[in-house]
Design an enzyme around this catalytic site. Structure first.
Site, PDB file in Angstrom:
ATOM      1  N   TYR A 287       2.284  57.726  27.488  1.00  8.12           N
ATOM      2  CA  TYR A 287       2.344  58.811  26.410  1.00  8.12           C
ATOM      3  C   TYR A 287       3.938  59.277  26.358  1.00  8.12           C
ATOM      4  O   TYR A 287       4.418  59.723  27.236  1.00  8.12           O
ATOM      5  CB  TYR A 287       1.652  59.967  27.003  1.00  8.12           C
ATOM      6  CG  TYR A 287       1.030  61.211  25.977  1.00  8.12           C
ATOM      7  CD1 TYR A 287      -0.157  60.911  25.410  1.00  8.12           C
ATOM      8  CD2 TYR A 287       1.998  61.940  25.697  1.00  8.12           C
ATOM      9  CE1 TYR A 287      -0.491  61.737  24.453  1.00  8.12           C
ATOM     10  CE2 TYR A 287       1.693  63.012  24.621  1.00  8.12           C
ATOM     11  CZ  TYR A 287       0.494  63.012  24.211  1.00  8.12           C
ATOM     12  OH  TYR A 287       0.072  63.835  23.179  1.00  8.12           O
ATOM     13  N   TYR A 337       2.630  59.349  15.876  1.00  2.00           N
ATOM     14  CA  TYR A 337       1.998  60.013  16.714  1.00  2.00           C
ATOM     15  C   TYR A 337       0.637  60.686  16.367  1.00  2.00           C
ATOM     16  O   TYR A 337       0.449  61.217  15.441  1.00  2.00           O
ATOM     17  CB  TYR A 337       2.959  61.572  17.007  1.00  2.00           C
ATOM     18  CG  TYR A 337       2.345  62.433  18.019  1.00  2.00           C
ATOM     19  CD1 TYR A 337       2.390  62.279  19.454  1.00  2.00           C
ATOM     20  CD2 TYR A 337       1.860  63.666  17.795  1.00  2.00           C
ATOM     21  CE1 TYR A 337       1.890  62.934  20.095  1.00  2.00           C
ATOM     22  CE2 TYR A 337       1.487  64.624  18.790  1.00  2.00           C
ATOM     23  CZ  TYR A 337       1.630  64.381  19.987  1.00  2.00           C
ATOM     24  OH  TYR A 337       1.147  65.145  20.910  1.00  2.00           O
TER      25      TYR A 337
END
Length: 388
Positions: A287, A337
């Site tokens: 992440y 994203y």
């Protein structure tokens, strides 16, 4: 659920996307439906096969009970609508896998749809305050946006271990090199360290190229039992381990060391469930809301010692040809994203061997992670393997 009862009992059978853009021009409902139908087609399934839906959101997307009738589903046996950002992105998939392993549902589609550029910009002002308790202590000081929050942690790491903006630059440059090979990526022009240094400050020590993209997009993955997955269109990718948890937000007294994330506590449980260790991981989709997030996770998931994440990246180990390729699609920094699930979808494609020009040879085991435990204090991760 005991490790033996969970391990390899469920699989990811399909992945799908809605287009990545800066202005989708459609609702999050439309994005969700497009990604879900694409994932089902990838698996060789139809909407009629679906009996479960799962998502996570922070007041910025469409819940399962709205998506279900839009798909034509009359009776969803199992659903999950979890409050939370990227921290819980992999937890919803782990919970779906547990449900399939227990027979509570047969085919569950996990999705994330978000107009994060054109509609709901993360940390933007002008909206009501967050329902989380800590917001009342941050908002009066203008300390509210994610770059501000993560900058504090990054600075602590720099002060203690000598991590530098040059290390951050290497993360951005390596991931952009991967995105160049990804036709789905929003940013495909190559960059170098000078480009990173020339990008404007956002919140020191983060420049623009240290920050993830704001993206309108959706991603979905199909979860089913291992037995069902073997008969579908694509090779099954086993969910070998799933872990989620936490407890301390970064404003709590419980976590005094800002250089250690919740991933450090979660990683041993994840590896124990899989019966694997860091040395078994072929690719890691970590992440990357910010470049620093990659560096601290390399440490907390055991790929290098605490404080050595920056030099580990600078050595080339995390580049596509390195010993541990990281964010092979370009990550949030360059692909787009989607709040967690596009990392998982990339891991599936790498294990299947269908990532095209960006494919890492011989991938058998992949790690995919969520936000590592800052801000909300929770985190989650999955280990995926090919058919064993």
């Amino acid at each position: 659920m005991a490790a033996d009862a969970f391990r390899d009992r469920a699989a990811l059978a399909g992945v799908g996307y809605a287009p990545f853009s800066r202005d989708s021009g459609v609702s999050t409902l439309s994005l969700a439906v497009d990604a879900i139908t694409a994932a089902l087609d990838d698996a060789g399934l139809t909407v009629d096969d679906v009996d479960g839906l799962a998502t996570h959101r922070v007041g910025d997307s469409t819940p399962p009970w709205v998506v279900a009738p839009s798909l034509g589903l009359d009776d969803v046996r199992w659903y999950l609508d979890q409050f939370g950002g990227g921290s819980v992105s992999h937890a919803i998939v782990g919970q779906a896998a547990a449900a399939c392993a227990l027979g509570l549902a047969d085919v569950i589609v996990c999705y994330r749809a978000i107009n994060a550029r054109s509609e709901f910009r993360m940390g933007a002002t002008g909206r009501g305050s967050s329902p989380t308790w800590d917001a009342q202590y941050q908002a009066p000081y203008g300390y509210f946006a994610p770059p501000q929050q993560f900058a504090m942690m990054a600075r602590a790491h720099m002060t203690r271990y000598g991590t530098s903006t040059d290390h951050f630059a290497q993360v951005a440059v390596q991931q952009r090199a991967n995105a160049v090979l990804n036709p789905r990526a929003l940013r495909r022009e190559p960059i170098n360290a000078d480009d990173h240094a020339a990008s404007r400050w956002v919140v020191e020590p983060f420049r623009l190229l240290d920050c993830c993209l704001e993206t309108d997009a959706a991603c979905a993955v199909v979860v089913t039992s291992a037995e069902r997955a073997r008969d579908l269109r694509k090779p099954p990718v086993a969910i070998t381990a799933a872990a989620w948890g936490g407890g301390h937000m970064f404003v709590n007294e419980g976590r005094r060391d800002l250089t250690v994330t919740g991933a450090a506590a979660l990683a041993p449980r994840l590896y124990a469930m899989a019966g694997l260790g860091p040395g078994d991981i072929d690719v890691a989709e970590l992440y990357d809301c910010f470049t620093y997030s990659v560096i601290v996770q390399l440490e907390d998931y055991g790929f290098c010692a605490k404080g050595e994440g920056g030099p580990f990246v600078a050595s080339g180990a995390t580049a596509r040809g390195g010993t541990l390729p990281v964010n092979t699609h370009g990550g949030f920094l360059s692909e787009g994203y989607v709040h967690g699930l596009n990392h998982l979808a990339e891991a599936v494609q790498q294990v299947r061997g269908e990532a095209g020009e960006r494919q890492v040879p011989g991938v058998e085991v992949a790690l995919s992670t969520s936000q590592p435990g800052y801000v909300m204090g929770s985190t989650s991760a999955l280990i995926l393997t090919g058919a064993r």
